[in-house]
Design an enzyme around this catalytic site. Structure first.
Site, mmCIF file in Angstrom:
data_model
loop_
_atom_site.group_PDB
_atom_site.id
_atom_site.type_symbol
_atom_site.label_atom_id
_atom_site.label_comp_id
_atom_site.label_asym_id
_atom_site.label_seq_id
_atom_site.Cartn_x
_atom_site.Cartn_y
_atom_site.Cartn_z
ATOM 1 N N SER A 1 0.819 -1.214 0.000
ATOM 2 C CA SER A 1 0.000 0.000 0.000
ATOM 3 C C SER A 1 0.853 1.265 0.000
ATOM 4 O O SER A 1 1.978 1.273 0.530
ATOM 5 C CB SER A 1 -0.855 -0.024 1.271
ATOM 6 O OG SER A 1 -1.418 1.232 1.505
ATOM 7 N N TYR B 1 -2.053 -0.272 10.186
ATOM 8 C CA TYR B 1 -2.265 -0.820 8.836
ATOM 9 C C TYR B 1 -0.973 -0.724 8.028
ATOM 10 O O TYR B 1 -0.513 -1.704 7.443
ATOM 11 C CB TYR B 1 -3.405 -0.072 8.137
ATOM 12 C CG TYR B 1 -3.537 -0.411 6.675
ATOM 13 C CD1 TYR B 1 -3.955 -1.671 6.266
ATOM 14 C CD2 TYR B 1 -3.231 0.524 5.681
ATOM 15 C CE1 TYR B 1 -4.071 -1.990 4.919
ATOM 16 C CE2 TYR B 1 -3.343 0.221 4.335
ATOM 17 C CZ TYR B 1 -3.769 -1.045 3.956
ATOM 18 O OH TYR B 1 -3.863 -1.360 2.616
HETATM 19 N N1 NAD Z 1 -8.446 -0.343 -2.367
HETATM 20 C C1 NAD Z 1 -7.356 0.410 -2.130
HETATM 21 O O1 NAD Z 1 -7.358 1.621 -2.360
HETATM 22 C C2 NAD Z 1 -6.087 -0.209 -1.625
HETATM 23 C C3 NAD Z 1 -4.973 0.636 -1.447
HETATM 24 C C4 NAD Z 1 -3.785 0.075 -0.968
HETATM 25 C C5 NAD Z 1 -3.702 -1.281 -0.726
HETATM 26 N N2 NAD Z 1 -4.798 -2.067 -0.898
HETATM 27 C C6 NAD Z 1 -4.666 -3.504 -0.623
HETATM 28 O O2 NAD Z 1 -5.193 -4.228 -1.711
HETATM 29 C C7 NAD Z 1 -5.771 -5.445 -1.261
HETATM 30 C C8 NAD Z 1 -7.198 -5.548 -1.745
HETATM 31 O O3 NAD Z 1 -7.931 -4.443 -1.222
HETATM 32 P P1 NAD Z 1 -9.453 -4.176 -1.543
HETATM 33 O O4 NAD Z 1 -9.620 -2.718 -1.646
HETATM 34 O O5 NAD Z 1 -9.910 -5.042 -2.652
HETATM 35 O O6 NAD Z 1 -10.102 -4.626 -0.146
HETATM 36 P P2 NAD Z 1 -11.395 -5.521 0.150
HETATM 37 O O7 NAD Z 1 -11.622 -5.457 1.611
HETATM 38 O O8 NAD Z 1 -12.493 -5.135 -0.744
HETATM 39 O O9 NAD Z 1 -10.899 -6.981 -0.244
HETATM 40 C C9 NAD Z 1 -10.157 -7.818 0.601
HETATM 41 C C10 NAD Z 1 -10.887 -9.156 0.666
HETATM 42 O O10 NAD Z 1 -10.074 -10.059 1.420
HETATM 43 C C11 NAD Z 1 -10.910 -10.844 2.218
HETATM 44 N N3 NAD Z 1 -10.101 -11.310 3.348
HETATM 45 C C12 NAD Z 1 -9.573 -10.572 4.350
HETATM 46 N N4 NAD Z 1 -8.863 -11.343 5.182
HETATM 47 C C13 NAD Z 1 -8.934 -12.604 4.692
HETATM 48 C C14 NAD Z 1 -8.394 -13.839 5.093
HETATM 49 N N5 NAD Z 1 -7.653 -13.941 6.205
HETATM 50 N N6 NAD Z 1 -8.644 -14.937 4.343
HETATM 51 C C15 NAD Z 1 -9.404 -14.838 3.227
HETATM 52 N N7 NAD Z 1 -9.945 -13.697 2.794
HETATM 53 C C16 NAD Z 1 -9.724 -12.592 3.516
HETATM 54 C C17 NAD Z 1 -12.047 -9.928 2.631
HETATM 55 O O11 NAD Z 1 -13.213 -10.672 2.981
HETATM 56 C C18 NAD Z 1 -12.231 -9.083 1.391
HETATM 57 O O12 NAD Z 1 -13.273 -9.584 0.563
HETATM 58 C C19 NAD Z 1 -5.613 -5.428 0.261
HETATM 59 O O13 NAD Z 1 -4.442 -6.137 0.575
HETATM 60 C C20 NAD Z 1 -5.443 -3.971 0.595
HETATM 61 O O14 NAD Z 1 -4.745 -3.780 1.795
HETATM 62 C C21 NAD Z 1 -5.991 -1.565 -1.340
#
Ligand code: NAD
Length: 323
Positions: free
Chosen positions: A129, A154
Site C-alpha cells: 500500500s 495498517y
Molecule cells: N483499495 C485500495 O485503495 C487499496 C490501497 C492500498 C492497498 N490495498 C490492498 O489491496 C488489497 C485488496 O484491497 P481491496 O480494496 O480489494 O479490499 P477488500 O476489503 O475489498 O478486499 C479484501 C478481501 O479479502 C478478504 N479477506 C480478508 N482477510 C482474509 C483472510 N484472512 N482470508 C481470506 N480472505 C480474507 C475480505 O473478505 C475481502 O473480501 C488489500 O491487501 C489492501 O490492503 C488496497
C-alpha cells in the site's frame, strides 16, 4: 491458459482482477473469508458477477494453512495473487487484532503455501500500500525511499508483509512482486472509501466529513489501471539471485479531495453537505506515486483521470442501487 490463485477474490480489487483474467481465458481459483468489514451483499454480488466455468470459489480464512494445503492438494497453480487483507487506515486504530490476523498471519500462511509449491509457482504477487510511505517521505513517493516510519498499524503490517515476502523470496527463491496501490476506486468499489461513501452520502443528502477542509491530496487510481498493473506484474523477470521487486501502482496525478467532491456533485446532480474536521490520526497529507519503475518494467500507464473515473463510478452506483 494459466491458473491463478487469487485471495480476497470477493473484495474490490480481487473481483476485478478475477473478472479480467476469466475474460482473457484463464482459470481462476478464488478464496475469500467474507470478512464483514463492510456490506457482505456487495461481496456476494461481486462473486455472482464472476460465475464462470473456469472460476472455482472457496470460502475460508487464508490464515488456515492446513486447509489451504489440503484444499489445493492436487491443483497446479501458476500464479498467486494475494489480495486478502484487512484494509483501512482509520479502522486500524480501534481494531488492531484484525490486522494481525488478516495482514500478518494470512500473509505467512500464503507464503508458506508458495514455498510448498515453489517448483510450479511462476510469480507470487502481493498487495502492499501507499500507506507504507510514512512521515519522512517527500512526494512523489519512490520505491527507492526508506519506509521506516509507518503512521498507522495498517501501514506497519504492510511494511511487515514486504519484509516477510523479501525474506521468503531470498531464502526459497520464490519469484515475488509487491505492489503498492494508491487509493483505488471504481465500480463495485469499497464503501468505506471516499469515492463510494461520499457518493452514497451526497445521494442520500447526508453530511460528508472533509478533513483539513478537503485540502488533503490523494493519487486516486482507477481500478482497471490497477488490474492491468497486477496482471503485468505476474510476468516480471527477476535476477536469479534477487527474485524480489516492489512497484508503485498509482495515477501519478494527486488531486484534492474537494475536486473529487465537485466531480461527484456534477455526476449525481446533487450538492454535498460538508462537515469539516481536522486531520485524523494516522492520515497522510498527500499521496503521490512515482511510477517511473512501473512504467519501465511493467509497461504500467494509468489511463483514467479522476473526473472520468468518477463518472464511471457514479454510473455504476446508480445502476447497482436503482435498477
Ligand atoms: N483499495 C485500495 O485503495 C487499496 C490501497 C492500498 C492497498 N490495498 C490492498 O489491496 C488489497 C485488496 O484491497 P481491496 O480494496 O480489494 O479490499 P477488500 O476489503 O475489498 O478486499 C479484501 C478481501 O479479502 C478478504 N479477506 C480478508 N482477510 C482474509 C483472510 N484472512 N482470508 C481470506 N480472505 C480474507 C475480505 O473478505 C475481502 O473480501 C488489500 O491487501 C489492501 O490492503 C488496497
Amino acid at each position: 491458459m494459466s491458473t491463478y490463485l487469487i485471495t480476497g477474490v470477493a473484495g474490490f480489487i480481487g473481483y476485478h482482477t478475477a473478472k479480467t483474467l476469466l475474460l482473457a481465458g484463464h482459470n481462476v481459483i478464488g478464496i475469500d473469508a467474507m470478512v464483514p468489514y463492510y456490506d457482505l451483499s456487495l461481496k456476494k454480488a461481486r462473486l455472482s458477477d464472476i460465475q464462470h466455468a473456469c472460476f472455482e470459489y472457496h470460502e475460508f480464512d487464508v490464515g488456515n494453512f492446513d486447509k489451504l494445503k489440503d484444499l489445493l492438494g492436487n491443483v497446479s497453480i501458476d500464479y498467486i495473487i494475494h489480495l486478502a487483507a484487512q484494509p483501512g487506515v482509520r479502522y486500524s486504530i480501534d481494531h488492531p487484532f484484525e490486522y494481525g490476523k488478516h495482514n500478518l498471519s494470512a500473509m505467512l500462511s500464503i507464503m508458506e503455501f508458495a514455498r510448498l509449491r515453489q517448483a510450479e509457482i511462476k510469480q507470487f504477487v502481493f498487495a502492499s500500500s501507499s500507506s507504507v510511505y510514512g512521515l519522512e517521505n517527500t512526494v512523489p513517493f519512490s520505491v527507492d525511499s526508506k519506509i521506516l516510519s509507518p503512521m498507522s498499524l495498517y501501514a506497519a503490517t504492510k511494511i511487515a508483509d514486504e519484509a516477510m515476502a523479501y525474506s521468503y523470496a531470498h531464502l526459497y527463491k520464490i519469484p515475488t512482486v509487491g505492489l503498492r496501490f494508491f487509493t483505488v476506486y471504481g465500480p463495485f468499489g469499497r464503501p468505506d472509501m471516499a469515492v463510494f461513501s461520499f457518493t452514497q452520502n451526497i445521494d442520500h443528502e447526508k453530511e460528508i466529513t472533509l478533513f483539513e477542509k478537503g485540502q488533503l491530496k490523494r493519487d486516486f487510481t482507477y481500478v482497471d489501471d490497477i488490474v492491468a498493473g497486477i496482471i503485468a506484474s505476474c510476468k516480471v523477470n527477476h535476477n536469479a539471485s534477487d527474485p524480489y521487486k516492489i512497484y508503485n501502482l498509482g495515477n501519478n496525478n494527486p488531486e484534492k479531495v474537494t475536486d473529487l467532491v465537485s466531480y461527484i456533485e456534477k455526476f449525481l446532480g446533487k450538492k454535498a453537505i460538508i462537515k469539516d474536521l481536522p486531520m485524523s490520526k494516522g492520515d497522510m497529507r498527500e499521496t503521490y506515486a512515482d511510477i517511473s519503475l512501473s512504467q519501465k518494467e511493467l509497461g504500467f500507464q494509468p489511463t483514467v483521470a479522476l473526473e472520468k473515473g468518477t463518472e464511471l463510478f457514479v454510473e455504476w452506483y446508480k445502476k447497482y442501487y436503482y435498477t
